[in-house]
Write a protein that holds these residues in place. Structure first.
Motif, short mmCIF file in Angstrom:
data_model
loop_
_atom_site.label_atom_id
_atom_site.label_comp_id
_atom_site.label_asym_id
_atom_site.label_seq_id
_atom_site.Cartn_x
_atom_site.Cartn_y
_atom_site.Cartn_z
N ALA A 57 -5.10 -6.11 8.46
CA ALA A 57 -5.52 -6.86 6.50
C ALA A 57 -5.71 -6.05 5.68
O ALA A 57 -5.44 -6.67 4.70
CB ALA A 57 -5.14 -7.99 7.38
N SER A 58 -6.58 -5.61 6.17
CA SER A 58 -7.76 -4.51 5.33
C SER A 58 -7.05 -3.61 5.15
O SER A 58 -7.48 -2.81 4.16
CB SER A 58 -8.87 -3.98 6.22
OG SER A 58 -8.31 -3.05 6.79
N GLN A 59 -5.32 -3.23 6.23
CA GLN A 59 -4.86 -2.39 5.65
C GLN A 59 -3.23 -2.68 5.06
O GLN A 59 -2.15 -1.39 5.03
CB GLN A 59 -4.67 -1.63 7.44
CG GLN A 59 -5.42 -0.45 8.03
CD GLN A 59 -5.55 -0.17 8.84
OE1 GLN A 59 -4.44 -0.52 9.69
NE2 GLN A 59 -6.10 0.94 9.48
N PRO A 359 -1.51 -18.08 9.09
CA PRO A 359 -1.79 -16.81 8.72
C PRO A 359 -0.75 -15.79 8.70
O PRO A 359 0.21 -15.72 9.78
CB PRO A 359 -3.09 -16.23 9.68
CG PRO A 359 -3.26 -17.60 11.31
CD PRO A 359 -2.26 -18.50 10.80
N PHE A 360 -1.06 -14.66 8.23
CA PHE A 360 0.60 -13.77 7.86
C PHE A 360 -0.12 -12.54 6.92
O PHE A 360 -0.48 -12.97 6.01
CB PHE A 360 1.67 -14.81 7.23
CG PHE A 360 2.86 -14.34 7.18
CD1 PHE A 360 3.75 -14.34 7.84
CD2 PHE A 360 3.01 -12.84 6.20
CE1 PHE A 360 5.28 -14.13 7.93
CE2 PHE A 360 4.46 -12.43 6.66
CZ PHE A 360 5.78 -13.17 6.87
N VAL A 361 -0.05 -11.79 7.66
CA VAL A 361 -0.08 -10.80 7.40
C VAL A 361 1.11 -9.94 7.76
O VAL A 361 1.32 -8.94 8.58
CB VAL A 361 -1.93 -9.78 8.41
CG1 VAL A 361 -2.03 -8.99 8.33
CG2 VAL A 361 -2.98 -10.85 8.54
N VAL A 362 0.97 -8.00 6.19
CA VAL A 362 2.08 -7.37 6.59
C VAL A 362 1.64 -6.49 6.31
O VAL A 362 0.34 -6.00 5.65
CB VAL A 362 3.30 -7.56 5.50
CG1 VAL A 362 4.24 -6.61 5.39
CG2 VAL A 362 3.90 -9.02 5.90
N ARG A 363 1.75 -5.12 7.03
CA ARG A 363 1.06 -3.73 7.18
C ARG A 363 2.66 -2.97 7.21
O ARG A 363 3.13 -3.01 8.04
CB ARG A 363 0.53 -3.13 8.14
CG ARG A 363 -0.52 -1.96 7.66
CD ARG A 363 -1.43 -1.32 9.51
NE ARG A 363 -0.71 -1.12 9.88
CZ ARG A 363 -1.46 -0.88 10.68
NH1 ARG A 363 -2.45 -0.13 11.39
NH2 ARG A 363 -0.25 -0.01 12.21
N TRP A 364 2.69 -2.04 6.00
CA TRP A 364 3.44 -0.92 5.84
C TRP A 364 2.86 -0.22 4.80
O TRP A 364 3.18 -0.18 3.75
CB TRP A 364 4.79 -1.40 5.36
CG TRP A 364 5.61 -0.87 5.20
CD1 TRP A 364 6.29 0.65 5.95
CD2 TRP A 364 7.12 -0.80 4.35
NE1 TRP A 364 7.34 0.88 6.24
CE2 TRP A 364 8.31 -0.22 4.98
CE3 TRP A 364 7.65 -2.00 4.28
CZ2 TRP A 364 8.86 0.20 4.62
CZ3 TRP A 364 8.70 -1.51 2.21
CH2 TRP A 364 9.81 -0.84 3.57
N PRO A 365 2.39 0.66 5.64
CA PRO A 365 1.69 2.55 5.30
C PRO A 365 2.20 2.54 3.98
O PRO A 365 3.47 3.19 4.23
CB PRO A 365 1.07 3.25 6.18
CG PRO A 365 1.19 2.37 7.10
CD PRO A 365 2.29 0.87 6.96
#
Length: 521
Positions: A57-59, A359-365
Motif C-alpha cells: 500500500a505504501s508503494q 481491501p483493494f491495493v494497486v502497485r505499478w511503479p
C-alpha cells in the motif's frame, strides 16, 4: 530524459488516456485473498500485523471504496473474470460446490482470454470455485448450482481428466483446488486433471487448536493431502511461475511475452489452519495467525517479482473476494480491539457494507501514485475494463458489460466513470448505490448477520432500507420513509440495469436467466 518520460507517463495516466505501448505493457498479478475483511490489514486500521500488505500500500494506491459484486465467493470470482455482474449468470444465490459444473458461459470472453489475445501468458494458481465438468460415473449425478450433499462426493471418476475448467476460459496453465478448502475433493488439480487420485475419505478441523470444534465436509482426499499445506503450495507454485515467465516478459529473440498471473488464495478462509511457524504468532487467535500467514504469502510473491527483476514492470492488485466470515470468531478478536469489518456493518454473505466492501491495493511503479488513497467507488468487475484500457483495446458489446476502467484513478484526483454499484448477497437480495445513497431491497442483512432473513428480528421491519453512507457509514439509520422519491429513483435505475443486460454504455445484452430483483430466497 528518463524523468521527462516518467512525467509524460504520469500526465497521460492522470488525463485518462492511459494506454500503454505493446512493448511496455506490464505483467499483471491479481492476488485474491479469501474472506479477508475490509478492516483486517493494518493499513486499513486493523490490529493484526500485515507488514507486506502495508508495504504494498505504501508503494501504491489504496482504494477505500472498493467492492465485490457479491458477498460470497463463487459469484465474485465470476464477476472478476468476466467483468459482468454475477447475478446475470444462472447462479442467482449461494455458491457452487467442488463438483459443480462450469459456471462461466462457453461463449463468454474473460479477462484471461482477452489478455491471451494481447500476447500475455496466462496462469492461475489457487482456489477455482467456478465449476468444471468432472467425469460423472454412469447413472450418477452432481449438484449443479449448490454444494453437493455427502451422498454425491464419490459420484465422480477422478482418474479421468475434467473438461471446461480454467484452461477453457483462457488460462495457459492452472494449479490449485476445485473450490473452497472446506469442500471436497481434497486434491490438487493441474491443468485438466488431479495430481493424485483421492482414494481416502477424510475431513479436517475448521480451526486449529479446536479439537472438539467443527470439521470440514468429509470426502475424497488424495494420500498425503493436508489442508494446512495448501497455502504454502500455492505460494511455491506462484513464485515458480514468476521466475519462469519473468525472462520471457522482458523480451528476447522470440519476442516479448508479458504474463497475467491470477492467484486466488485459500486463506484466511476456513479451514483456519496456520502452519506451525505461524501458529500463535498474532497473540490473538488462529484466524489472526492465518491473516499473518496470508500476508506473508503476499510478501513472498512480491519478493519473487523483485528477485526476477520484473518488479518495476508489473502491475499488482491485492484484494479479497468478500468480507470476513464469522468463522473468524469475532468475539475473540474484539478482546484485542480488532474488528475484521472495521467501521462497517455486517460481514461475509451480507448486503451491508461489511459483506462486500474489501481491501483493494494497486502497485505499478512509475505509473500508479505511491502512498496515496482513492475515494473512488470501484468493483472487482472493473479489473477487466482497466486491463482493456491499459492495452488500448475497445471491448466488444458482448463482453465485460459491468466493467468500468479505474486506470485514471491510479493518480491523485483521478476519476472513474462508474457512478453506481449493484451489490448482491448470499440469498439473492439486491442493493443499488449511487453516490452516497444505498438502497437495499430487503428488510434484513440478506446474509448471516442480524437481522437474518426470516428471523424474528426481521419481522415488522420496512421492506427496503436506504442509507446515506457519507453521513452514516455504519448503516444505522434507515431513512427510506423520509426519502420516498430517492427510493423510487434508485429502484427504477436498478430495473433498467437489469433489463438492459449491462450497466456500461453499449448495445443491450441478455442475462443468462430471467432476473427478479425481489425474488429473495
Amino acid at each position: 530524459m528518463r524523468s521527462l518520460r516518467a512525467l509524460a507517463v504520469l500526465v497521460v495516466v492522470s488525463s485518462g488516456l492511459a494506454t500503454v505501448d505493446a512493448a511496455d505493457r506490464p505483467n499483471i498479478v491479481v492476488i485474491l485473498a479469501d474472506d479477508l475483511g475490509y478492516g483486517d490489514p493494518a493499513c486499513y486500521g486493523g490490529k493484526i500485523p500485515t507488514p507486506h500488505i502495508d508495504r504494498l500500500a505504501s508503494q501504491g494506491m489504496r482504494f477505500l471504496d472498493a467492492h465485490t459484486s457479491s458477498a460470497v465467493c463463487s459469484p465474485t470470482r465470476y464477476g472478476l473474470l468476466t467483468g459482468r455482474y454475477n447475478w446475470r449468470s444462472k447462479l442467482q444465490r449461494g455458491v457452487l460446490g467442488g463438483l459443480s459444473p462450469r459456471l462461466i458461459e462457453a461463449e463468454r470472453q474473460t479477462i484471461t482470454s482477452f489478455l491471451k489475445q494481447q500476447g500475455y501468458h496466462t496462469a492461475a494458481v489457487g482456489k477455482w470455485h467456478l465449476g468444471l465438468d468432472w467425469s460423472v460415473l454412469p447413472g450418477k449425478q452432481v449438484t449443479e448450482l449448490n454444494i453437493e450433499p455427502r451422498e454425491q462426493v464419490f459420484n465422480v471418476d477422478y482418474a479421468q481428466p475434467f473438461r471446461n475448467g480454467p484452461l477453457s476460459v483462457g488460462f495457459d496453465e492452472y494449479f490449485g483446488i476445485s473450490a473452497s478448502l472446506d469442500m471436497v475433493p481434497y486434491v490438487f488439480l493441474r491443468n485438466d486433471r488431479v495430481t493424485a487420485p483421492p482414494t481416502e475419505d477424510r475431513e479436517f478441523l475448521m480451526m486449529a487448536g479446536r479439537d472438539k470444534g467443527a470439521k470440514t465436509r468429509q470426502g475424497p482426499t488424495a494420500p498425503g493431502f493436508e489442508a494446512e499445506g495448501v497455502l504454502p503450495e500455492i505460494v511455491r507454485e506462484s513464485c515458480a511461475i514468476i521466475a519462469r515467465q519473468a525472462p520471457k516478459s522482458k523480451g528476447s529473440e522470440g519476442g516479448r511475452e508479458p504474463f497475467f498471473l491470477y492467484v486466488p488464495l485459500t486463506g484466511p478462509h476456513t479451514p483456519i489452519l496456520p502452519t506451525p511457524e505461524w501458529a500463535g504468532k498474532s497473540g490473538m487467535n488462529p484466524y489472526a495467525d492465518f491473516v499473518m500467514q496470508t500476508d506473508a504469502a503476499v510478501g513472498a510473491m512480491m519478493s519473487a517479482l523483485k528477485d526476477a527483476g520484473v518488479e518495476q514492470e508489473t502491475l499488482v492488485i491485492l484484494t479479497s473476494d468478500n468480507g470476513c466470515s464469522p468463522q473468524a470468531k469475532f468475539d475473540e478478536l474484539k478482546v484485542h480491539d480488532h474488528n475484521p469489518s472495521g467501521p462497517l456493518r455486517g460481514n461475509k454473505a451480507d448486503l451491508f457494507e461489511g459483506g462486500h466492501r474489501v481491501p483493494f491495493v494497486v502497485r505499478w511503479p512509475g505509473r500508479c501514485a505511491a502512498g496515496e488513497t482513492s475515494p473512488e467507488t470501484i468493483c472487482l468487475t472493473d479489473i477487466f475494463a482497466t486491463a482493456a484500457e491499459l492495452c488500448g483495446e475497445k471491448l466488444a458489446d458482448e463482453a465485460a458489460e459491468d466493467s468500468f476502467s479505474f486506470l485514471a484513478a491510479l493518480q491523485p484526483g483521478g476519476r472513474t466513470t462508474r457512478d453506481h454499484l449493484v451489490s448482491h448477497s448470499i440469498n439473492g437480495s439486491f442493493a443499488i448505490r449511487r453516490g452516497p445513497w444505498k438502497l437495499l431491497l430487503c428488510p434484513d442483512s440478506g446474509g448471516w448477520s442480524e437481522p437474518r432473513p426470516g428471523a424474528k428480528k426481521a419481522q415488522g421491519l420496512m421492506g427496503v432500507q436506504l442509507y446515506n453512507l457519507e453521513t452514516d457509514l455504519a448503516e444505522s439509520r434507515n431513512v427510506a420513509d423520509a426519502e420516498p422519491k430517492r427510493v423510487e429513483e434508485l429502484r427504477e435505475q436498478l430495473d433498467r440495469i437489469v433489463e438492459r443486460g449491462r450497466s456500461t454504455p453499449g448495445r443491450p445484452q441478455k442475462n443468462a436467466v430471467p432476473v427478479d430483483v425481489m425474488a429473495r430466497k
